[in-house]
Scaffold this active site. Sequence first.
Site, PDB file in Angstrom:
ATOM      1  N   CYS A 104     -10.059  10.135   8.740  1.00 23.51           N
ATOM      2  CA  CYS A 104      -8.701   9.792   8.306  1.00 23.51           C
ATOM      3  C   CYS A 104      -7.673  10.698   8.972  1.00 23.51           C
ATOM      4  O   CYS A 104      -7.790  11.923   8.920  1.00 23.51           O
ATOM      5  CB  CYS A 104      -8.624   9.931   6.796  1.00 23.51           C
ATOM      6  SG  CYS A 104      -6.953   9.782   6.153  1.00 23.51           S
ATOM      7  N   CYS A 107     -11.201  14.217   4.740  1.00 20.24           N
ATOM      8  CA  CYS A 107     -12.083  13.149   5.225  1.00 20.24           C
ATOM      9  C   CYS A 107     -11.954  13.080   6.748  1.00 20.24           C
ATOM     10  O   CYS A 107     -10.835  12.991   7.276  1.00 20.24           O
ATOM     11  CB  CYS A 107     -11.703  11.817   4.603  1.00 20.24           C
ATOM     12  SG  CYS A 107     -11.668  11.883   2.796  1.00 20.24           S
ATOM     13  N   CYS A 153      -2.344  15.082   2.612  1.00 17.43           N
ATOM     14  CA  CYS A 153      -3.481  14.994   1.678  1.00 17.43           C
ATOM     15  C   CYS A 153      -4.300  16.275   1.773  1.00 17.43           C
ATOM     16  O   CYS A 153      -4.545  16.774   2.872  1.00 17.43           O
ATOM     17  CB  CYS A 153      -4.353  13.793   2.021  1.00 17.43           C
ATOM     18  SG  CYS A 153      -5.727  13.580   0.867  1.00 17.43           S
ATOM     19  N   CYS A 192      -6.016   0.984   7.351  1.00 18.11           N
ATOM     20  CA  CYS A 192      -6.621   2.103   6.630  1.00 18.11           C
ATOM     21  C   CYS A 192      -7.062   3.197   7.593  1.00 18.11           C
ATOM     22  O   CYS A 192      -7.678   2.922   8.614  1.00 18.11           O
ATOM     23  CB  CYS A 192      -7.853   1.626   5.874  1.00 18.11           C
ATOM     24  SG  CYS A 192      -7.442   0.510   4.576  1.00 18.11           S
ATOM     25  N   CYS A 195       0.874  -1.178   0.000  1.00 17.15           N
ATOM     26  CA  CYS A 195       0.000   0.000   0.000  1.00 17.15           C
ATOM     27  C   CYS A 195       0.913   1.231   0.000  1.00 17.15           C
ATOM     28  O   CYS A 195       1.679   1.439   0.931  1.00 17.15           O
ATOM     29  CB  CYS A 195      -0.875  -0.043   1.257  1.00 17.15           C
ATOM     30  SG  CYS A 195      -1.878   1.427   1.461  1.00 17.15           S
TER      31      CYS A 195
HETATM   32  S1  SF4 Z   1      -9.113   9.121   3.264  1.00 15.43           S
HETATM   33 FE1  SF4 Z   1      -7.389  10.438   3.975  1.00 15.43          FE
HETATM   34  S2  SF4 Z   1      -5.754  10.140   2.494  1.00 15.43           S
HETATM   35 FE2  SF4 Z   1      -7.652   9.340   1.558  1.00 15.43          FE
HETATM   36  S3  SF4 Z   1      -8.496  11.087   0.408  1.00 15.43           S
HETATM   37 FE3  SF4 Z   1      -9.444  11.201   2.442  1.00 15.43          FE
HETATM   38  S4  SF4 Z   1      -8.097  12.561   3.642  1.00 15.43           S
HETATM   39 FE4  SF4 Z   1      -6.938  11.913   1.813  1.00 15.43          FE
END
Ligand code: SF4
Length: 383
Positions: A136, A133, A129, A360, A122
């Site tokens: 995350c 989200c 990022c 994840c 992975c």
């Molecule tokens: S889950 Fe995390 S790494 Fe994936 S797009 Fe959303 S903020 Fe970015």
Amino acid sequence: MAFRPPRALDVKMTNAMDKRVELTGLSQLELISYVETLGEPAYRGRQLFAALQHRRLRDFEAISDLPKALRTRLTEVAQAATLKIESQYTSGDGTRRYLMKTHDGLPVETVFIPEERRDTICFSSQSGCPLQCTFCLTAQLGLLRSLTAGEIVEQIQIALNDAYGAGVKPPRGTNLVAMGAGEPLLNLDSLLKALRVMADPQGLHIVPNRVTVSTAGVVPRILDLAKTTDRPHLAISLAAPTDELRNELMPINKRWPLDELLAACKVFEKTLKPGERLTFEYVMLDRVNDSDEQARQLANLLNRHNIKAKVNLIPHNPADPLPYQPSSEATVERFKNILESKGIHTYVRRPRGRDIFAACGQLAARQGTLSNLSQTTPIGAIS
Ligand code: SF4
């Protein structure tokens, strides 16, 4: 997340190195052209490509089939490796997590997951990022920068070298998933370049059919990818069956809401090869998106768009300071049964590497939290 921004000194020291050409992201043809600019014959480019990509050598001095003078020249003008391992952790289930740094001091995370019949790596497409989200941890870093094709390729080389040793053919096949830090479709050019380099039979020889790219739903790039002939498989992270909830969990939904996203998926579906399926990922958050009603809404959404996809249910991996808990096993099972009763192929993903925050949504977990775990390799030891 206690992320330390790069110190001015780090940047100053590495800028000097930047003038050297990074060779890991070059295709075989580009490498041939490059050595020709150094006055070398084309076959030296092929030798160099095989050494860097097939044997995964990360130091010109180790390429003993090249003349000493050429190795010295390459060391002056080019780089065979730019990522350095900061730390490495091994889970009780064999999963290995690498925290690396780019030449300009930015974090990159990669996870190696051994399985009986194949290994999965992975990798990250960006440092940090830009998407937000809420389930995350990486989101909390913001975007530091997109990774180059070479930095993407290097992550795979480093993981394979650590597992098997440089120059050793991996005993099992390797699958790649772009599910580490970053939104891969916001770095599509570098991603596709890296995948083309890795697909070369004289190199790593990991073909696009062994690669899955996961997106939060960048609609224009999904449509671009649909037009790409040597494209990888696609997975879409949904996390919610309604715009209202998805706007909250994945703010990208405000830009490209569910109907628009699924219309793009429908276009993509038309390009699927026999046996290939689009995947929807659905992280299961306790009492947030895991009710029976939400399972029915999800099934209706996919059926309304007439998409023959499979759904991967991903039990959320708790990571401080995120305010979510995983759904119970019974809830996940019930959710799965409802989807299946409505004709949706559904799987539950078994979490790997939870104890080392490699699962994840856990990447970017505080390094301090890990200090008591099995840190097996000192900084930079295998880079
Ligand atoms: S889950 Fe995390 S790494 Fe994936 S797009 Fe959303 S903020 Fe970015």
